[in-house]
Scaffold this active site. Structure first.
Site, PDB file in Angstrom:
ATOM      1  N   LYS A 107       0.871  -1.180   0.000  1.00 62.14           N
ATOM      2  CA  LYS A 107       0.000   0.000   0.000  1.00 62.14           C
ATOM      3  C   LYS A 107       0.902   1.222   0.000  1.00 62.14           C
ATOM      4  O   LYS A 107       2.046   1.147   0.477  1.00 62.14           O
ATOM      5  CB  LYS A 107      -0.876   0.008   1.268  1.00 62.14           C
ATOM      6  N   GLY A 219     -24.966   2.188   1.006  1.00 67.25           N
ATOM      7  CA  GLY A 219     -24.109   2.719  -0.052  1.00 67.25           C
ATOM      8  C   GLY A 219     -24.822   2.614  -1.374  1.00 67.25           C
ATOM      9  O   GLY A 219     -25.687   1.741  -1.573  1.00 67.25           O
ATOM     10  N   GLY A 221     -22.732   3.519  -4.353  1.00 66.11           N
ATOM     11  CA  GLY A 221     -21.622   3.887  -5.226  1.00 66.11           C
ATOM     12  C   GLY A 221     -21.262   2.715  -6.125  1.00 66.11           C
ATOM     13  O   GLY A 221     -22.100   1.859  -6.433  1.00 66.11           O
ATOM     14  N   ASN A 222     -19.994   2.667  -6.505  1.00 63.34           N
ATOM     15  CA  ASN A 222     -19.540   1.632  -7.452  1.00 63.34           C
ATOM     16  C   ASN A 222     -19.857   0.215  -6.974  1.00 63.34           C
ATOM     17  O   ASN A 222     -20.443  -0.582  -7.700  1.00 63.34           O
ATOM     18  CB  ASN A 222     -18.029   1.800  -7.689  1.00 63.34           C
TER      19      ASN A 222
HETATM   20  P1  NAD Z   1     -18.156   5.085  -3.677  1.00 63.90           P
HETATM   21  O1  NAD Z   1     -17.468   6.329  -3.265  1.00 63.90           O
HETATM   22  O2  NAD Z   1     -18.406   4.824  -5.128  1.00 63.90           O
HETATM   23  O3  NAD Z   1     -19.599   4.981  -2.937  1.00 63.90           O
HETATM   24  C1  NAD Z   1     -19.737   5.142  -1.561  1.00 63.90           C
HETATM   25  C2  NAD Z   1     -21.233   5.180  -1.233  1.00 63.90           C
HETATM   26  O4  NAD Z   1     -21.389   5.195   0.188  1.00 63.90           O
HETATM   27  C3  NAD Z   1     -21.965   6.411  -1.767  1.00 63.90           C
HETATM   28  O5  NAD Z   1     -23.214   6.039  -2.269  1.00 63.90           O
HETATM   29  C4  NAD Z   1     -22.160   7.289  -0.525  1.00 63.90           C
HETATM   30  O6  NAD Z   1     -23.322   8.115  -0.613  1.00 63.90           O
HETATM   31  C5  NAD Z   1     -22.352   6.196   0.523  1.00 63.90           C
HETATM   32  N1  NAD Z   1     -22.107   6.651   1.894  1.00 63.90           N
HETATM   33  C6  NAD Z   1     -21.093   7.372   2.389  1.00 63.90           C
HETATM   34  N2  NAD Z   1     -21.254   7.568   3.705  1.00 63.90           N
HETATM   35  C7  NAD Z   1     -22.396   6.957   4.051  1.00 63.90           C
HETATM   36  C8  NAD Z   1     -23.121   6.782   5.264  1.00 63.90           C
HETATM   37  N3  NAD Z   1     -22.662   7.291   6.417  1.00 63.90           N
HETATM   38  N4  NAD Z   1     -24.279   6.086   5.241  1.00 63.90           N
HETATM   39  C9  NAD Z   1     -24.757   5.573   4.095  1.00 63.90           C
HETATM   40  N5  NAD Z   1     -24.124   5.687   2.922  1.00 63.90           N
HETATM   41  C10 NAD Z   1     -22.961   6.367   2.897  1.00 63.90           C
HETATM   42  O7  NAD Z   1     -17.305   3.899  -3.019  1.00 63.90           O
HETATM   43  P2  NAD Z   1     -17.157   2.394  -3.516  1.00 63.90           P
HETATM   44  O8  NAD Z   1     -16.035   2.307  -4.496  1.00 63.90           O
HETATM   45  O9  NAD Z   1     -18.483   1.856  -3.848  1.00 63.90           O
HETATM   46  O10 NAD Z   1     -16.605   1.708  -2.179  1.00 63.90           O
HETATM   47  C11 NAD Z   1     -17.468   1.409  -1.082  1.00 63.90           C
HETATM   48  C12 NAD Z   1     -16.691   0.613  -0.036  1.00 63.90           C
HETATM   49  O11 NAD Z   1     -16.136  -0.561  -0.650  1.00 63.90           O
HETATM   50  C13 NAD Z   1     -15.485   1.319   0.612  1.00 63.90           C
HETATM   51  O12 NAD Z   1     -15.372   0.831   1.936  1.00 63.90           O
HETATM   52  C14 NAD Z   1     -14.307   0.803  -0.194  1.00 63.90           C
HETATM   53  O13 NAD Z   1     -13.099   0.874   0.534  1.00 63.90           O
HETATM   54  C15 NAD Z   1     -14.734  -0.628  -0.410  1.00 63.90           C
HETATM   55  N6  NAD Z   1     -14.077  -1.279  -1.549  1.00 63.90           N
HETATM   56  C16 NAD Z   1     -14.211  -0.775  -2.804  1.00 63.90           C
HETATM   57  C17 NAD Z   1     -13.589  -1.438  -3.866  1.00 63.90           C
HETATM   58  C18 NAD Z   1     -13.765  -0.954  -5.279  1.00 63.90           C
HETATM   59  O14 NAD Z   1     -13.279  -1.637  -6.201  1.00 63.90           O
HETATM   60  N7  NAD Z   1     -14.447   0.153  -5.526  1.00 63.90           N
HETATM   61  C19 NAD Z   1     -12.804  -2.594  -3.637  1.00 63.90           C
HETATM   62  C20 NAD Z   1     -12.707  -3.095  -2.337  1.00 63.90           C
HETATM   63  C21 NAD Z   1     -13.350  -2.418  -1.293  1.00 63.90           C
END
Ligand code: NAD
Length: 428
Positions: A107, A219, A221-222
């Site tokens: 990391k 959530g 998001g992605n």
């Molecule tokens: P993102 O930024 O695309 O989406 C995050 C979502 O969480 C958004 O919809 C936001 O509105 C919501 N959110 C934030 N705070 C909140 C709260 N207090 N209550 C409810 N909703 C809330 O992020 P992502 O890429 O979807 O990642 C989400 C999680 O998955 C993170 O913990 C990230 O570390 C983990 N993760 C992501 C990946 C990846 O490939 N994107 C891989 C492994 C782990």
């Protein structure tokens, strides 16, 4: 980030110590695995747009590379600390190991806030980061990727600097590149789909028909959106999702008992995954408090937003019908809450297994780059499904045979593989 007395590296070490004890690990192996093998801390001088020089602090930690080149993201964050990077590097070692890909854990990061930097200044930081590390990272030693506030564009600047220094094309040096510039198809879907591949397998083991299940998700998001896409394709119904509202600075849950409609919600969602609340209400969604997602009477919960979301304060509110939790986010469940889930006999798919689809697809990107041959999306997702399904089967088998909790079983497999590799190499 370091937060009061919370030190993520101490947490990571204590999790490791607990499993090392369960596995009765040799003392030498234990001492080796609880520390990073190498860490680099350096400065990156950047000439700013106003002509002044600003010095940024950079890091890269290679926790362990016994199974293969270190792998893990780089974060740009004003509150980055070496202990956060150390913890995340250790967790990457276990994540790569549990899905059985030939990579170690790394990391990195830079203390900076990209919001306050021009594109040119960000490019200088990326190039400076690579210049400081060009001998210590590379396709065969340590392969970075994007993480918090880092994009595909940043990855390309880093790749370009590396190729300029080494004189040649080395697209396997870094992952998370845009498709068409060495990126892999399927990477966008990979983490969310992975969460559902392991969920589908868990439901089979529990004898539950996915078509008869309902889920509530934190959530949008992605990760969450792609998880919802595959889960609904397989016949499941999502009745509630929760997301952050930038305007009100709080989270809301949006509920539709007949099942949320992914595309209609996506059409009213901003790029940060926040939903337009007025338009959601117009579409017939009930707007509830942020934590209501966890109280839904559903079969499945998928936390896919942030860490520490299922905690001592709210774990008892989890709906009585919940049978499975598939952790899309990193660290969504605190240790105290985890004990309650264990007592309630909820089937937990731990984060570093459930969300390993992302790193697995990054590994596929590296393989495609190193062979200069790119696969169709369907092939990427098929291979991802195979990897996630067999990782689930291995963890589930240990959990049943040794009668341990799924999270402990996942740690046992991951740590054992790395321990065997360091012993076979004669390192301990
Ligand atoms: P993102 O930024 O695309 O989406 C995050 C979502 O969480 C958004 O919809 C936001 O509105 C919501 N959110 C934030 N705070 C909140 C709260 N207090 N209550 C409810 N909703 C809330 O992020 P992502 O890429 O979807 O990642 C989400 C999680 O998955 C993170 O913990 C990230 O570390 C983990 N993760 C992501 C990946 C990846 O490939 N994107 C891989 C492994 C782990």
């Amino acid at each position: 980030m370091k937060n009061g007395s919370y030190n993520p590296f101490e947490v990571a070490q204590s999790q490791f110590d607990n499993v090392a004890e369960l596995l009765d690990l040799d003392n030498g192996v234990k001492s080796l695995l609880r520390e990073p093998m190498r860490e680099y801390q350096f400065v990156i001088p950047v000439r700013m747009d106003d002509g002044s020089i600003k010095v940024f602090k950079g890091f890269r930690v290679q926790h362990n590379d016994a199974l293969g080149p270190a792998k893990g993201g780089n974060r740009f964050h004003p509150l980055e600390t070496i202990d956060t990077v150390r913890a995340l590097a250790m967790w990457m070692t276990w994540k790569c190991s549990v899905v059985d890909i030939p990579l170690g854990g790394g990391k990195g990061g830079v203390i900076c806030d990209p919001h306050n930097l021009s594109q040119r200044e960000q490019e200088q930081i990326c190039r400076g980061w690579v210049r400081q590390l060009s001998k210590n990272v590379g396709p065969w030693s340590d392969v970075p990727a994007p993480d918090v506030m880092v994009s595909g564009q940043h990855m390309l600047w880093m790749l370009d600097e590396f190729e300029t220094i080494h004189g040649g094309h080395f697209p396997g040096f870094i992952t998370g590149k845009p498709v068409g510039m060495g990126g892999s198809l399927g990477r966008t879907e990979a983490t969310g789909y992975g969460v559902i591949y392991v969920l589908r397998e868990a439901l089979k083991v529990l004898g539950i028909d996915i078509k008869k299940t309902t889920a509530s998700i934190q959530g949008f998001g992605n990760v969450a959106q792609h998880a919802i896409q595959l889960y609904t394709q397989l016949g499941g119904k999502v009745t509630a999702i929760s997301c952050w509202d930038q305007e009100d600075n709080t989270a809301y849950t949006y509920r539709k008992k007949t099942g949320i409609v992914l595309n209609e919600l996506k059409a009213i969602t901003d790029k940060f995954g926040g939903i337009d609340k007025q338009r959601a209400c117009d579409l017939g969604y009930e707007k509830l408090p942020g934590e209501a997602w966890l109280e839904e009477e559903v079969d499945i919960l998928i936390p896919a937003a942030l860490e520490n979301q299922i905690n001592r304060g709210n774990v008892k509110k989890i709906g009585s019908s919940v049978k499975v939790i598939s952790e899309g986010a990193n660290g969504p469940t605190t240790p105290e809450a985890d004990s309650v889930l264990k007592e309630r006999n909820i089937f937990v798919l731990p984060d570093f297994l459930a969300n390993a689809g992302g790193v697995t697809c990054s590994y596929f990107e590296q393989v495609q780059c190193n062979t200069n041959y790119f696969w169709e999306k369907e092939e990427v997702l098929d291979k991802l499904d195979t990897k996630m399904t067999s990782a689930f089967a291995a963890v589930n088998e240990v959990a049943r045979r040794k009668k341990v909790y799924m999270r402990d079983a996942a740690y046992m497999i991951a740590i054992n593989r790395v321990a065997e590799a360091v012993q076979l190499r004669g390192w301990a």
